[in-house]
Design a protein around this motif. Structure first.
Motif, mmCIF file in Angstrom:
data_model
loop_
_atom_site.group_PDB
_atom_site.id
_atom_site.type_symbol
_atom_site.label_atom_id
_atom_site.label_comp_id
_atom_site.label_asym_id
_atom_site.label_seq_id
_atom_site.Cartn_x
_atom_site.Cartn_y
_atom_site.Cartn_z
ATOM 1 N N ILE A 108 0.854 -1.191 0.000
ATOM 2 C CA ILE A 108 0.000 0.000 0.000
ATOM 3 C C ILE A 108 0.891 1.242 0.000
ATOM 4 C CG2 ILE A 108 -1.709 1.292 1.351
ATOM 5 C CD1 ILE A 108 -2.567 -1.538 2.466
ATOM 6 N N LYS A 109 0.589 2.195 -0.875
ATOM 7 C CA LYS A 109 1.490 3.338 -1.045
ATOM 8 C C LYS A 109 0.874 4.689 -0.683
ATOM 9 C CE LYS A 109 5.214 1.280 -2.237
ATOM 10 N NZ LYS A 109 6.293 1.306 -1.228
ATOM 11 N N THR A 110 -0.446 4.754 -0.550
ATOM 12 C CA THR A 110 -1.078 6.040 -0.214
ATOM 13 C C THR A 110 -2.189 5.815 0.808
ATOM 14 O OG1 THR A 110 -2.790 5.890 -1.921
ATOM 15 C CG2 THR A 110 -0.683 6.908 -2.569
ATOM 16 N N LEU A 111 -2.574 6.880 1.484
ATOM 17 C CA LEU A 111 -3.658 6.798 2.463
ATOM 18 C C LEU A 111 -4.975 6.413 1.780
ATOM 19 C CD1 LEU A 111 -4.668 7.165 5.377
ATOM 20 C CD2 LEU A 111 -4.933 9.611 4.898
ATOM 21 N N ALA A 112 -5.214 6.992 0.600
ATOM 22 C CA ALA A 112 -6.448 6.672 -0.141
ATOM 23 C C ALA A 112 -6.475 5.187 -0.505
ATOM 24 C CB ALA A 112 -6.539 7.530 -1.402
ATOM 25 N N GLN A 113 -5.309 4.682 -0.914
ATOM 26 C CA GLN A 113 -5.225 3.259 -1.268
ATOM 27 C C GLN A 113 -5.466 2.382 -0.042
ATOM 28 O OE1 GLN A 113 -1.395 1.989 -2.722
ATOM 29 N NE2 GLN A 113 -2.157 -0.024 -3.339
ATOM 30 N N TYR A 114 -4.937 2.805 1.112
ATOM 31 C CA TYR A 114 -5.180 2.051 2.353
ATOM 32 C C TYR A 114 -6.682 1.890 2.591
ATOM 33 C CZ TYR A 114 -6.326 1.340 7.233
ATOM 34 O OH TYR A 114 -6.932 0.875 8.379
ATOM 35 N N HIS A 115 -7.423 2.998 2.505
ATOM 36 C CA HIS A 115 -8.869 2.947 2.772
ATOM 37 C C HIS A 115 -9.591 2.045 1.767
ATOM 38 C CE1 HIS A 115 -8.942 5.674 6.117
ATOM 39 N NE2 HIS A 115 -8.303 6.617 5.435
ATOM 40 N N GLU A 116 -9.160 2.121 0.529
ATOM 41 C CA GLU A 116 -9.777 1.307 -0.525
ATOM 42 C C GLU A 116 -9.495 -0.182 -0.296
ATOM 43 O OE1 GLU A 116 -8.761 0.483 -5.183
ATOM 44 O OE2 GLU A 116 -8.452 2.532 -4.462
ATOM 45 N N VAL A 117 -8.228 -0.499 -0.015
ATOM 46 C CA VAL A 117 -7.808 -1.886 0.211
ATOM 47 C C VAL A 117 -8.464 -2.437 1.475
ATOM 48 C CG1 VAL A 117 -5.795 -3.301 0.844
ATOM 49 C CG2 VAL A 117 -5.630 -1.696 -1.050
#
Length: 641
Positions: free
Chosen positions: A7-16
């Motif tokens: 995971i590379k971004t905060l937005a990606q964290y929430h999505e994942v």
């Protein structure tokens, strides 16, 4: 190697995270495709938390050592898998490449086979922090034997208890172990543990300290002799091979003992596939590991932290893992920083206990060390207090390194709640957000779920993650009653927790360490954090004791730097500090100045002992053999207030 699921971004964290909770089967199946399987799974997940029964990747077959070693050989065979730093800084560092690791693990697998070890047998490993310990662990996994590593500081009685519980028939040990300025006689402790034991068939002894040892004919064999014989068997025409045993996904990988409230150790069982995925996934995401980084986890492999973040997590990712034999304060308090400088360490993962201890030595030991290679700092084992967090950040990380404050347990297999280094926000003394796949809930004493933010309660997990405990060895009912009966259909962590207004999780300590003072719930970690803010305090531990008026009073054991000047005035100063930081309700009723605290070898404070002293039950302290320094207890009893 690229890590497609990093995971590379905060937005990606929430999505994942959302995907992992809504459709865990699809989420973990996609990640599992990145590993080597001998046979693919029939189903991804079957589970219930009532029996409990948890199955990940049922029907699949694999061997964890192929995922930790063999699959890296073509691309990074000559790269360092393990850097071993000895106890004595004058001794030579050993660099173990993936090729060498492969050869040694195949040799151990052959050696164990020669000695009669079979798939499913339990092998007790009682060694110092030497590379051979890693070879032994992975050699067991190669042939499908279940390893049970016992920390090299445990007493003979503790070893005997674990041997009996696991019904182990084989032991791998050392003549002795070096730890600081001490030589620990491991083999003689094994001999004592084996008095009356009828099950153990073979004891393999590795030479480390050249301590004279007793070798029993027919039972005891030398590691070096057996390994030499095995070497000729696994190496033909320069090619090393020992076929990895096909294992079912849910076969046990290891048993690791953790102390239980009854005093009898619990053998926590982790299975192969789910544990492997979790150790790998959390290692790559929490620490944001990149190819070529040097990862230094300061734990001992005798604890779960060492299993997951010295061996299985890093090696499954093809990483370079630094393994340290010694202690942070020998030959002086600059040893950690010297190792970071010497090996250009990028990730340093250690315990708040170690940080607070090193804080007490001041900055002279840090000043002349080059720590510029550090990119990520990590904390594990207990909630880190704010003062230690800031000291670590400013003086070791130079304000440039994210600190991952990781919450997890032996039973969870790997990190459960933590910020991801440089990706999700950090907050001092907060573990922050759950890892993908982890669904934490806070409940009150009646099991009612506390929704929203700005609430505190008992921390439970609502959904199965890949490395959840499968059973306690030989006693599944104990597993059920310990973890799955307090709150229906939930795994109960035993920890209290606060979820702040932003949704960050802050662990407040064991629930039995949360005090109820005049109807107010106060976390011991919170009080300790406040006490530790006083300029002269090095470390503290707080417990509850029966109080005629308040129900529970607060008893504080305090290590104070230098002289106390006037003791009563110093106590008043500490009370004022606590009152200022938390409020008058949290002021300790009793303060005892001590020179040390009763700690296990992993740095955990044995609060059970402190509670008994606070309650005046000094005649029934219980077993102190697992403590780093049992003599501390006598000193505390003498000074009890």
């Amino acid at each position: 190697m690229t890590y497609p699921y990093q995971i590379k971004t905060l937005a990606q964290y929430h999505e994942v995270y959302q995907k992992s909770i809504e459709n865990p089967e699809a989420f973990w199946a996609e990640i599992a495709e990145n590993f080597v399987w001998k046979k693919k799974w029939d189903s991804v997940l079957n589970w219930n938390f009532t029996e409990p029964k948890i199955e990940w990747f049922a029907g699949a077959q694999l061997n964890i050592t192929e995922n930790c070693i063999d699959r890296h050989l073509a691309t990074r065979g000559e790269e360092a898998a393990i850097i071993w730093e000895p106890n004595n800084p004058e001794e030579r560092t050993r660099i173990v490449t993936y090729n060498r690791l492969h050869k040694r693990v195949c040799q151990v697998a052959q050696m164990l086979t020669n000695l009669g070890v079979k798939k499913g047998d339990r092998v007790c490993i009682y060694m110092g922090m030497v590379p051979e310990l890693a070879y032994a662990v992975l050699g067991c996994a190669r042939i499908g034997a279940i390893h049970s590593v016992v920390f090299g500081g445990f007493s003979a009685q503790s070893i005997a208890d674990r041997l009996e519980d696991a019904q182990a028939a084989f032991i791998i040990t050392c003549d002795g172990a070096e730890r600081g300025n001490k030589n620990i006689p491991l083999k003689s402790l094994i001999d004592d543990a084996l008095i009356g034991n009828k099950l153990v068939k073979k004891v393999v002894v590795y030479t480390r300290t050249r301590t004279p040892v007793s070798m029993l004919k027919g039972r005891d064999v030398w590691w070096e002799d057996e390994m030499e014989h095995a070497e000729h068997q696994v190496e033909k025409n320069g090619v090393v091979s020992f076929p990895a045993e096909p294992m079912n996904a849910e076969d046990p990988l290891f048993i690791l003992y953790t102390s239980g409230s009854t005093g009898k150790p619990k053998g926590v069982v982790h299975s192969i596939a789910g544990y492997m995925l979790w150790a790998n996934y959390t290692f790559l995401n929490v620490f944001q590991y990149q190819k070529g980084m040097v990862h230094f986890c300061t734990a001992d492999i005798g604890w779960i932290t060492g299993h997951s973040y010295i061996l299985y997590g890093p090696l499954s990712a093809g990483a370079t893992s630094l393994m340290f034999e010694g202690i942070p304060t020998w030959p002086d308090a600059g040893r950690f920083w010297e190792i970071v400088d010497k090996h250009q360490v990028n990730i340093l993962y250690t315990a708040p206990t170690a940080i607070r201890s090193l804080m007490g030595f001041g900055l002279d030991y840090v000043k002349n060390k080059d720590l510029s290679s550090l990119k990520v700092l990590g904390s594990v084992g207990e909630p880190i207090n704010e003062e230690a967090w800031h000291w670590f950040s400013q003086n070791i990380g130079k304000g440039k390194c994210p600190i991952v404050d990781t919450w997890w347990q032996t039973e969870t297999g790997g990190i459960m709640i933590s910020n991801l280094a440089g990706v999700t926000p950090q907050k001092p003394a907060h573990a922050t957000l759950p890892l993908p796949g982890v669904l934490p809930v806070l409940v009150d004493e009646n099991g009612k779920e506390l929704v929203g933010n700005g609430v505190s309660g008992n921390l439970c997990i609502k959904q199965a993650w890949p490395s959840v405990i499968r059973t306690t060895y030989g006693d599944h009912e104990r597993c059920r009653t310990n973890y799955f009966t307090a709150y229906p259909n939930m795994y109960f962590t035993g920890d209290g927790c606060l979820r702040d207004e932003e949704g960050n999780y802050r662990i407040t300590g064991r629930v039995d360490d949360v005090l109820n003072v005049s109807g107010h719930r106060i976390g011991t970690a919170e009080v300790e954090n406040a006490i530790n803010m006083h300029s002269g305090v090095v470390e503290s531990a707080v417990v509850g004791y029966p109080h005629d008026i308040k129900g529970q009073g607060i008893y504080a054991y305090v290590i104070f730097e230098g002289s106390h000047h006037e003791e009563s005035l110093t106590k008043q100063d500490i009370l004022q500090t606590v009152s200022r930081i938390i409020g008058a309700i949290a002021k300790p009723d009793k303060i005892q100045f001590v020179t040390g605290l009763p700690k296990t070898r992993s740095g955990k404070i044995m609060r059970r002992i402190l509670r008994k002293i606070a309650e005046g039950e000094t005649a029934n302290i219980g077993d102190t053999s697992t403590l780093l320094d049992p003599a501390v207890v006598d000193d505390i009893i003498k000074g009890a207030v």
